[in-house]
Structures are given as C-alpha cells and as structure tokens.
Design a protein around this motif. Sequence first.
Motif, PDB file in Angstrom:
ATOM      1  N   ASN A 179       0.814  -1.215   0.000  1.00 39.18           N
ATOM      2  CA  ASN A 179       0.000   0.000   0.000  1.00 39.18           C
ATOM      3  C   ASN A 179       0.848   1.265   0.000  1.00 39.18           C
ATOM      4  O   ASN A 179       0.425   2.287  -0.521  1.00 39.18           O
ATOM      5  CB  ASN A 179      -0.996  -0.016   1.170  1.00 39.18           C
ATOM      6  CG  ASN A 179      -0.336   0.189   2.521  1.00 39.18           C
ATOM      7  OD1 ASN A 179      -0.115   1.316   2.962  1.00 39.18           O
ATOM      8  ND2 ASN A 179      -0.018  -0.904   3.204  1.00 39.18           N
ATOM      9  N   HIS A 180       2.062   1.208   0.547  1.00 40.76           N
ATOM     10  CA  HIS A 180       2.926   2.386   0.549  1.00 40.76           C
ATOM     11  C   HIS A 180       3.306   2.791  -0.871  1.00 40.76           C
ATOM     12  O   HIS A 180       3.185   3.962  -1.247  1.00 40.76           O
ATOM     13  CB  HIS A 180       4.198   2.112   1.364  1.00 40.76           C
ATOM     14  CG  HIS A 180       4.016   2.298   2.830  1.00 40.76           C
ATOM     15  ND1 HIS A 180       4.694   3.253   3.558  1.00 40.76           N
ATOM     16  CD2 HIS A 180       3.217   1.657   3.721  1.00 40.76           C
ATOM     17  CE1 HIS A 180       4.326   3.187   4.832  1.00 40.76           C
ATOM     18  NE2 HIS A 180       3.435   2.217   4.956  1.00 40.76           N
ATOM     19  N   LEU A 181       3.764   1.831  -1.667  1.00 40.06           N
ATOM     20  CA  LEU A 181       4.172   2.142  -3.037  1.00 40.06           C
ATOM     21  C   LEU A 181       2.968   2.555  -3.876  1.00 40.06           C
ATOM     22  O   LEU A 181       3.071   3.443  -4.727  1.00 40.06           O
ATOM     23  CB  LEU A 181       4.875   0.935  -3.660  1.00 40.06           C
ATOM     24  CG  LEU A 181       5.526   1.151  -5.026  1.00 40.06           C
ATOM     25  CD1 LEU A 181       6.535   2.294  -4.984  1.00 40.06           C
ATOM     26  CD2 LEU A 181       6.190  -0.138  -5.503  1.00 40.06           C
ATOM     27  N   LEU A 182       1.814   1.953  -3.612  1.00 36.98           N
ATOM     28  CA  LEU A 182       0.605   2.324  -4.338  1.00 36.98           C
ATOM     29  C   LEU A 182       0.194   3.758  -4.011  1.00 36.98           C
ATOM     30  O   LEU A 182      -0.190   4.533  -4.907  1.00 36.98           O
ATOM     31  CB  LEU A 182      -0.525   1.349  -3.991  1.00 36.98           C
ATOM     32  CG  LEU A 182      -1.806   1.432  -4.815  1.00 36.98           C
ATOM     33  CD1 LEU A 182      -1.527   1.352  -6.311  1.00 36.98           C
ATOM     34  CD2 LEU A 182      -2.779   0.323  -4.393  1.00 36.98           C
ATOM     35  N   GLU A 183       0.293   4.153  -2.740  1.00 38.89           N
ATOM     36  CA  GLU A 183      -0.006   5.537  -2.361  1.00 38.89           C
ATOM     37  C   GLU A 183       0.984   6.504  -3.014  1.00 38.89           C
ATOM     38  O   GLU A 183       0.603   7.610  -3.425  1.00 38.89           O
ATOM     39  CB  GLU A 183       0.030   5.696  -0.836  1.00 38.89           C
ATOM     40  CG  GLU A 183      -1.062   4.961  -0.072  1.00 38.89           C
ATOM     41  CD  GLU A 183      -2.407   5.694  -0.100  1.00 38.89           C
ATOM     42  OE1 GLU A 183      -2.627   6.535  -0.985  1.00 38.89           O
ATOM     43  OE2 GLU A 183      -3.234   5.407   0.786  1.00 38.89           O
ATOM     44  N   ASN A 184       2.257   6.118  -3.107  1.00 37.81           N
ATOM     45  CA  ASN A 184       3.246   6.941  -3.809  1.00 37.81           C
ATOM     46  C   ASN A 184       2.805   7.188  -5.245  1.00 37.81           C
ATOM     47  O   ASN A 184       2.877   8.319  -5.753  1.00 37.81           O
ATOM     48  CB  ASN A 184       4.616   6.253  -3.840  1.00 37.81           C
ATOM     49  CG  ASN A 184       5.261   6.040  -2.484  1.00 37.81           C
ATOM     50  OD1 ASN A 184       6.262   5.344  -2.386  1.00 37.81           O
ATOM     51  ND2 ASN A 184       4.701   6.605  -1.423  1.00 37.81           N
ATOM     52  N   ALA A 185       2.342   6.125  -5.900  1.00 42.30           N
ATOM     53  CA  ALA A 185       1.935   6.226  -7.303  1.00 42.30           C
ATOM     54  C   ALA A 185       0.692   7.094  -7.468  1.00 42.30           C
ATOM     55  O   ALA A 185       0.621   7.935  -8.377  1.00 42.30           O
ATOM     56  CB  ALA A 185       1.688   4.828  -7.867  1.00 42.30           C
ATOM     57  N   TYR A 186      -0.292   6.890  -6.600  1.00 41.70           N
ATOM     58  CA  TYR A 186      -1.499   7.727  -6.650  1.00 41.70           C
ATOM     59  C   TYR A 186      -1.118   9.204  -6.585  1.00 41.70           C
ATOM     60  O   TYR A 186      -1.610  10.038  -7.354  1.00 41.70           O
ATOM     61  CB  TYR A 186      -2.410   7.421  -5.452  1.00 41.70           C
ATOM     62  CG  TYR A 186      -3.207   6.141  -5.505  1.00 41.70           C
ATOM     63  CD1 TYR A 186      -3.632   5.581  -6.708  1.00 41.70           C
ATOM     64  CD2 TYR A 186      -3.583   5.492  -4.328  1.00 41.70           C
ATOM     65  CE1 TYR A 186      -4.387   4.413  -6.731  1.00 41.70           C
ATOM     66  CE2 TYR A 186      -4.339   4.327  -4.339  1.00 41.70           C
ATOM     67  CZ  TYR A 186      -4.736   3.793  -5.535  1.00 41.70           C
ATOM     68  OH  TYR A 186      -5.502   2.648  -5.547  1.00 41.70           O
ATOM     69  N   SER A 187      -0.243   9.535  -5.624  1.00 45.33           N
ATOM     70  CA  SER A 187       0.098  10.931  -5.410  1.00 45.33           C
ATOM     71  C   SER A 187       0.905  11.502  -6.568  1.00 45.33           C
ATOM     72  O   SER A 187       0.696  12.662  -6.971  1.00 45.33           O
ATOM     73  CB  SER A 187       0.885  11.083  -4.099  1.00 45.33           C
ATOM     74  OG  SER A 187       0.988  12.444  -3.740  1.00 45.33           O
ATOM     75  N   LEU A 188       1.841  10.719  -7.108  1.00 47.30           N
ATOM     76  CA  LEU A 188       2.608  11.198  -8.264  1.00 47.30           C
ATOM     77  C   LEU A 188       1.685  11.536  -9.434  1.00 47.30           C
ATOM     78  O   LEU A 188       1.953  12.470 -10.192  1.00 47.30           O
ATOM     79  CB  LEU A 188       3.629  10.143  -8.699  1.00 47.30           C
ATOM     80  CG  LEU A 188       4.987  10.146  -8.009  1.00 47.30           C
ATOM     81  CD1 LEU A 188       5.880   9.080  -8.629  1.00 47.30           C
ATOM     82  CD2 LEU A 188       5.674  11.509  -8.077  1.00 47.30           C
ATOM     83  N   LEU A 189       0.605  10.769  -9.586  1.00 45.30           N
ATOM     84  CA  LEU A 189      -0.363  11.066 -10.644  1.00 45.30           C
ATOM     85  C   LEU A 189      -0.961  12.457 -10.426  1.00 45.30           C
ATOM     86  O   LEU A 189      -1.063  13.258 -11.368  1.00 45.30           O
ATOM     87  CB  LEU A 189      -1.470  10.007 -10.662  1.00 45.30           C
ATOM     88  CG  LEU A 189      -2.491  10.160 -11.786  1.00 45.30           C
ATOM     89  CD1 LEU A 189      -1.925   9.665 -13.105  1.00 45.30           C
ATOM     90  CD2 LEU A 189      -3.781   9.424 -11.453  1.00 45.30           C
ATOM     91  N   TRP A 190      -1.333  12.738  -9.177  1.00 51.64           N
ATOM     92  CA  TRP A 190      -1.880  14.059  -8.857  1.00 51.64           C
ATOM     93  C   TRP A 190      -0.836  15.151  -9.075  1.00 51.64           C
ATOM     94  O   TRP A 190      -1.140  16.208  -9.637  1.00 51.64           O
ATOM     95  CB  TRP A 190      -2.373  14.079  -7.406  1.00 51.64           C
ATOM     96  CG  TRP A 190      -3.752  13.538  -7.258  1.00 51.64           C
ATOM     97  CD1 TRP A 190      -4.142  12.240  -7.395  1.00 51.64           C
ATOM     98  CD2 TRP A 190      -4.934  14.280  -6.970  1.00 51.64           C
ATOM     99  NE1 TRP A 190      -5.493  12.123  -7.189  1.00 51.64           N
ATOM    100  CE2 TRP A 190      -6.012  13.358  -6.927  1.00 51.64           C
ATOM    101  CE3 TRP A 190      -5.189  15.612  -6.718  1.00 51.64           C
ATOM    102  CZ2 TRP A 190      -7.317  13.744  -6.664  1.00 51.64           C
ATOM    103  CZ3 TRP A 190      -6.497  16.005  -6.441  1.00 51.64           C
ATOM    104  CH2 TRP A 190      -7.545  15.089  -6.417  1.00 51.64           C
ATOM    105  N   GLY A 191       0.398  14.899  -8.653  1.00 50.63           N
ATOM    106  CA  GLY A 191       1.460  15.877  -8.867  1.00 50.63           C
ATOM    107  C   GLY A 191       1.713  16.120 -10.348  1.00 50.63           C
ATOM    108  O   GLY A 191       1.951  17.264 -10.769  1.00 50.63           O
ATOM    109  N   GLY A 192       1.652  15.055 -11.145  1.00 49.35           N
ATOM    110  CA  GLY A 192       1.844  15.190 -12.579  1.00 49.35           C
ATOM    111  C   GLY A 192       0.769  16.042 -13.229  1.00 49.35           C
ATOM    112  O   GLY A 192       1.053  16.900 -14.081  1.00 49.35           O
ATOM    113  N   LEU A 193      -0.493  15.844 -12.816  1.00 48.47           N
ATOM    114  CA  LEU A 193      -1.595  16.628 -13.369  1.00 48.47           C
ATOM    115  C   LEU A 193      -1.521  18.083 -12.910  1.00 48.47           C
ATOM    116  O   LEU A 193      -1.727  19.007 -13.700  1.00 48.47           O
ATOM    117  CB  LEU A 193      -2.932  16.015 -12.951  1.00 48.47           C
ATOM    118  CG  LEU A 193      -3.280  14.642 -13.549  1.00 48.47           C
ATOM    119  CD1 LEU A 193      -4.511  14.069 -12.874  1.00 48.47           C
ATOM    120  CD2 LEU A 193      -3.502  14.742 -15.057  1.00 48.47           C
TER     121      LEU A 193
END
Length: 529
Positions: A179-193
């Motif tokens: 879940n830690h790496l998945l949360e990292n990925a979710y947030s990077l998506l938001w940062g990218g947008l």
Amino acid sequence: MKFKLYYHTLKHLKLRQIVHQVAHKIVPPSVRNKKVAWRSAIQKQSHGLELIPYIEKPTGYLGKNTFTFLNLDADFAGWEDKRQGALWLYNLNYMDFLLQKNITFEEASYWINSFIKVLPLNRPGMEPYPTALRGINWIKCISRYRELIPAQELQKWDSSLYFQYLCLYGNLEYHLSGNHLLENAYSLLWGGLYFQEGKFYEKAVWLLTQELNEQILPDGAHYELSPMYHEILLDRLLDCINALKYNERFEGQEYVISFLEEKARLMLSWLNAIIYKDGTIPLLNDSAYGIAPTSKELFAYAKRLDLQWSVHKLKESGYRKFVSGPFEMVLDVGNIGPDYIPGHAHADTFNYELRINGKPLVIDSGISTYEKNERRQYERETRAHNTVLVNGKSSSEVWGGFRVAQRAKITGLKEDKYCITACHNGFRESGVEHQRIFNMNDKEIMICDSLLPISGKNGINLIHLHPDIRIISVNNDSIKTNLAIFNFYGTDEIWIEDCEIAFEYNKRVATKRIGIAFTNQMQYTIRCD
C-alpha cells in the motif's frame, strides 16, 4: 532464536525489496532530500484541478492549536512531536484536516505556511508515505481556494509542493512495496496533473499499471487483506479517476481512466460482498472503524463518477461470506498475504465473525495501536482471534509489530454452498495440522475442529463475544446468551474469561470470551435463542 525469526521473515522478500532496503539504509530519504533542496526555489507553474465532490476528511483540527487523531487530543508542539506515538505524528503530517468541513481558508493557510517553515528539516513529514498523502491534500485544498490565494502566496506554496514531489519521486518506497508504493503512485499522478509534469505522470502511470495488476486480486480484494486498507486505497483510486476525468493534461489519459475504472469496479464489488448489511466492515487483520471512508460514502462517490459494478464471489482473498436466515458470517480460509509484505496480517487462520439478526455475536478483537508494544503483539496473535491454538502457540509467527516469520499455509480446501472444510499447517512443529469445518444453514452454525493426525494433541479454542452480549447461564456442555445458545461436544473444559477488544484506535472495551480445552477433536453449534 532471533536468527530463525529473521530467516523465516526475510526469505519471503522480493529481490527488489532487498536491494532497495539496503539502498534505503545506506542513503536514507533525508540525505536524498538534501540533494534536491536547492530546487525548492524553482518556480514551477501549477494548474488547479477541477474536481467533482470527493469524500471529505473527518475532523482532525479542533481549533486553538489542538488536534485530534486516533481518539487522542493534543496541543500542537511541532511537526516532529512524537508524544502521542508515531502514527499520531504521521496523521498530523498527512494534513487531512485541510479538507475537513469546518476549517476556514485562513486556518488552512496558517498550517500550510507553518509546515513550509520547517522544511526540509521535518524528517517524519518528509518520509515518502506522509509526503504522498499530504501532496494530494494540498492539491485539493489549493484547487478549492485558488481564487482566494494571493499570487505571491500561491507561488510559495507551489514551490514547496514541487520540492516535496521531487523528494517523493526520488524516494519511492520500493523497499516496502504494498500500500505504501501504491499511495506513492497515486500521489505522483496528482502531482503530474497539477504541475503538468511529464516525469511524475509517466512514472505514476507505469507504477499504477504494475502495482494495481498485482495488488488487486481477481475477486477484487486488495492483497494485504485488510478491509480498512481496502477502503482507504479504493478512496484514493476514485480520487485519481476524478482528477483524470475532469483535467485533460496528457495524451492518452482516456486509456489510463479506463484501466483505473476497471480496478475500481473490482474493488467496489469486493467491498460490496464483504460488508455486513449495515454497511460496516469485518475487523479482520489490521482494521478499525473511524479511519477509512465508509462503504456508503465510497459507493456514493463511485456513483458520482458514473461507475457501475456487480457483486463477485469471494475467492482469491480467502474470505467467505455466508448469509442465511438470521445468520451473517464472514470467515477466513486463506493464506496470510502477500508473502513479501505481511505487515498488516494477523495469525488468524480460520477466524470468523458472526452476526444474528444484524446484531454482532462473535467478533474479532480488532486493533488499538500500531506502537510496537505488548498490546500490538497480542492483537496479532492467534489468542486474540476466534480460532485454535496448539501448545499455546499462534498459527503464524507474528513478531516485531509488523513482521511474520513462519506462517500457516492452507493445505486443503473443499467447499460447497453450505459447508467449507479447510486445513492449515501452522502447527507443523507440533506435528499436527488444524482442520476446521464450517457447516451452515438457516437454523444453526456448526464448527468442528480437528488436530490431525489424531494423536492425543491438545488445543484451545477461543470465541470472543461482543460487549453487548450477556451470558445468562453456563453448563457443562452449553452456554446461553441473550442472543444465542452455544452447545459444545468433545471438550475437556469450558470457561469464561475477561478480555478487551478494540473497535477503534486507542479505545479498548471490556468483554468476555469463551475458552474451550479439547483433545484431538471438538465441535460446537450456535443456534438462535
């Protein structure tokens, strides 16, 4: 003994985890963050996000410098103050409170500026997991108030936020995964947008594709098998669909949306299958109330995003649900999962919860803490669950707060509509396997436990009762309560003892549990009173 614990724990790790664990020790995040600190002065243009209503966060800021998390109130004494424990401190640094209903723009601004003042020296706050959660919260908050934020203030916030995302990008939690790496990925998506930053977005899409394909099982469960974390991660997945649907920034976003919607439908289906009729989750593995959004909130959010889903059968997660007549039962006949990240798993093989006419009768002990202490150890052990111990030992060797050494494996599973027979080898050092049979109909629940091969082995069976259950009478082979009657067969001794269970963090409630000593084999039935 310590070597044996480490061996049986570490042998399950992925090579990627081991490599990144070593790298994490040699060059910790705080050192890596210093290398990008100079970039905090970079002015990166941001683009506020248009969003449909998402799920608001519970109240964390009480006003007058006081915060409440995990049922503990405390005055603010710095972003690194650990007086209330590490998890409380992490919650402070997530800054979910920026999205609570009653916070004002002025209050939100004050706390964002307070946080910025201590960067990058705030080590707990700059760990990847808090950074990931806080990043989404900041973007939501800034997008909500964008028209009210003075240009110079917005520039300062964006500069800090971009720096935080650079740190996250360079410190992805491959060493932990799950879940830690998945949360990292979710947030990077938001940062990218938000920053229209291609490297954040591309890394996020790649990670989400890899991790969601692995972490979401075919029956829709998140593979760490905690209903609470399932709800948390589903909420964040719906947030990502929300952000992508209404903010076109990159070519091919429609394919990413389609993929995420497919995973969301699977997760919604599993949640729909596992919850009780009142919408609450079973408190299996690391689960507690008051942390994740409720199923009602999640289903409503999904419908706002035009998502539709069906109900699948529970299978790969190892959980099963039985509903007939007055009975509503959730049981566990699966392995600890996943092998390489069992930090939220308990030694609870063949555990179950049971409700009668919507009222809880047999319950899991829940969790009250993440501190690495005696209570955390107890809440993960077999003796805190509704199943069998042999020689006083747990079915899986939980230790160290979030570790598991030798663990029970399912060696046989046979099931039809009303009967499930399963075996596990968690007591192999005692020379036996535990077989449990669940036989269910609309009149009674029957549970039969055997220690195979039959050779004079002794077991202890435990049944934890909900605090609302009153014990009316105890006989040699039966116990009558205000909700049901237990009848026992093949037992050596039956007793009632005091214990404590937890529905929420830092709240333990007194209740009773039934203990049953037996040799080789026993069974009991549960009938409505």
